[in-house]
Design an enzyme around this catalytic site. Structure first.
Site, mmCIF file in Angstrom:
data_model
loop_
_atom_site.group_PDB
_atom_site.id
_atom_site.type_symbol
_atom_site.label_atom_id
_atom_site.label_comp_id
_atom_site.label_asym_id
_atom_site.label_seq_id
_atom_site.Cartn_x
_atom_site.Cartn_y
_atom_site.Cartn_z
ATOM 1 N N ARG A 72 0.828 -1.208 0.000
ATOM 2 C CA ARG A 72 0.000 0.000 0.000
ATOM 3 C C ARG A 72 0.866 1.263 0.000
ATOM 4 O O ARG A 72 0.533 2.253 -0.664
ATOM 5 C CB ARG A 72 -0.939 0.001 1.210
ATOM 6 N N GLN A 103 -9.440 11.277 6.257
ATOM 7 C CA GLN A 103 -9.469 9.884 6.695
ATOM 8 C C GLN A 103 -8.464 9.050 5.899
ATOM 9 O O GLN A 103 -8.324 7.856 6.144
ATOM 10 C CB GLN A 103 -10.880 9.317 6.508
ATOM 11 N N VAL A 105 -4.646 7.980 4.410
ATOM 12 C CA VAL A 105 -3.349 7.771 5.061
ATOM 13 C C VAL A 105 -2.202 7.893 4.063
ATOM 14 O O VAL A 105 -1.089 7.460 4.349
ATOM 15 C CB VAL A 105 -3.312 6.391 5.754
ATOM 16 N N ASP A 106 -2.459 8.509 2.898
ATOM 17 C CA ASP A 106 -1.489 8.488 1.803
ATOM 18 C C ASP A 106 -0.612 9.726 1.703
ATOM 19 O O ASP A 106 0.319 9.771 0.893
ATOM 20 C CB ASP A 106 -2.209 8.281 0.465
ATOM 21 N N HIS A 121 -6.702 8.969 10.589
ATOM 22 C CA HIS A 121 -6.374 7.544 10.576
ATOM 23 C C HIS A 121 -4.879 7.278 10.454
ATOM 24 O O HIS A 121 -4.481 6.151 10.170
ATOM 25 C CB HIS A 121 -7.138 6.836 9.445
ATOM 26 N N GLY A 191 -15.578 13.218 -1.117
ATOM 27 C CA GLY A 191 -15.165 11.860 -1.427
ATOM 28 C C GLY A 191 -15.246 10.888 -0.264
ATOM 29 O O GLY A 191 -14.417 9.994 -0.155
ATOM 30 N N THR A 192 -16.227 11.055 0.584
ATOM 31 C CA THR A 192 -16.383 10.152 1.712
ATOM 32 C C THR A 192 -17.815 9.648 1.783
ATOM 33 O O THR A 192 -18.760 10.404 1.525
ATOM 34 C CB THR A 192 -15.986 10.822 3.038
ATOM 35 N N ASN A 217 -19.442 14.508 -3.943
ATOM 36 C CA ASN A 217 -19.304 13.058 -4.059
ATOM 37 C C ASN A 217 -20.063 12.595 -5.302
ATOM 38 O O ASN A 217 -21.099 13.175 -5.644
ATOM 39 C CB ASN A 217 -19.889 12.372 -2.814
ATOM 40 N N GLU A 219 -21.847 10.024 -5.651
ATOM 41 C CA GLU A 219 -23.111 9.387 -5.280
ATOM 42 C C GLU A 219 -23.692 10.051 -4.039
ATOM 43 O O GLU A 219 -22.988 10.750 -3.303
ATOM 44 C CB GLU A 219 -22.891 7.892 -5.007
#
Length: 272
Positions: A72, A103, A105-106, A121, A191-192, A217, A219
């Site tokens: 990852r 949220q 972690v990148d 996170h 985007g959540t 988002n 959706e």
């Protein structure tokens, strides 16, 4: 697309002194990073993320868990911030305070140029020891026999400095996020899915505190379906349906009437 940005939302953003953005896996997916539940391929298709991202999984097979997170990390290291990340960073040019509550972690928000990022996170590129939580820089290279590497202070295995299933969010970071949401004029929810607690409650907190909230988002999210909860009116809640990389640059252009290029690094200054 500018005509699809409601006038009232433009005004709220233009007048805002403090903007907060709560971001989730969707914005990073636009940079090619699989969402957490999709981040399994090849060997990893035999495992569910819940079987790899727990203390119990690490205790049972620390080598396997470390290797999964190494994969990852490699995915995140090769990914690039997209137009959505860059647009959030560019907002610092026009707004007194912009806080990113992520949220993810990148580390893509930091690489895009955002200066105030709260990582709920954790971060894939940090490590800590399993036994005591000592922060340790992960080694550049690790031999097969040294996976996971050991903590130089106590000798226990190192683990990724991320929040696993069953673990609490870092208390100080969550407190800072809560304060940012309570004090912001506008909260962007980007985007959540809005289903993972306690982060999912932050937009409700912002609405109760009087902030304007815009959901970005592709959706519908539970927040939009619950817009009448707590007796709230929908006049301060906006649904901007689409990708972050398309909508956020449009906001920059529509709100601050600028030809801002999100590819350029943010040049921060206060509103006039």
């Amino acid at each position: 697309m500018e005509q699809n940005i409601p006038h009232e939302l433009r005004q709220a953003l233009r007048q805002a002194r403090r903007i907060a953005a709560l971001t989730g896996a969707g914005i990073s997916a636009e940079s090619g990073i699989p969402t957490f539940r999709d981040a399994t391929s090849g060997l990893w298709t035999r495992f569910k993320p819940e079987e790899l991202a727990t203390r119990e999984a690490f205790e049972h097979n620390p080598h396997r868990v470390w290797e999964w997170y190494a994969e990852r990390r490699q995915q995140a290291a090769t990914a690039q911030p997209n137009a959505g990340h860059r647009a959030l960073a560019a907002m610092e040019r026009y707004v007194e305070e912009v806080t990113i509550i992520t949220q993810n972690v990148d580390g893509l928000h930091q690489r895009a140029g955002s200066s105030r990022v709260l990582e709920l996170h954790g971060n894939l590129f940090r490590s800590k020891c399993f036994a005591q939580g000592h922060p340790v820089d992960p080694p550049e290279t690790t031999s097969e026999e040294e996976i996971p590497p050991r903590c130089p202070q106590c000798g226990s295995y190192l683990r990724p400095d991320v929040v696993w299933f069953g673990e609490l969010l870092p208390e100080h970071t969550y407190y800072q996020a809560l304060q940012a949401v309570l004090s912001c004029d506008v909260l962007l929810v980007v985007g959540t899915s809005g289903i993972v607690e306690p982060a999912a409650s932050l937009p409700h907190t912002a609405l109760r505190a009087g902030a304007t909230v815009a959901v970005i988002n592709p959706e519908a999210t539970p927040l939009l379906q619950e817009e009448t909860s707590y007796g709230l009116k929908s006049s301060r809640l906006y649904d901007l349906r689409g990708k972050a990389g398309e909508i956020l640059p449009t906001l920059i252009s529509a709100v601050w009437q600028s030809t801002t290029d999100p590819d350029q690094p943010a040049d921060r200054h206060e509103n006039n």
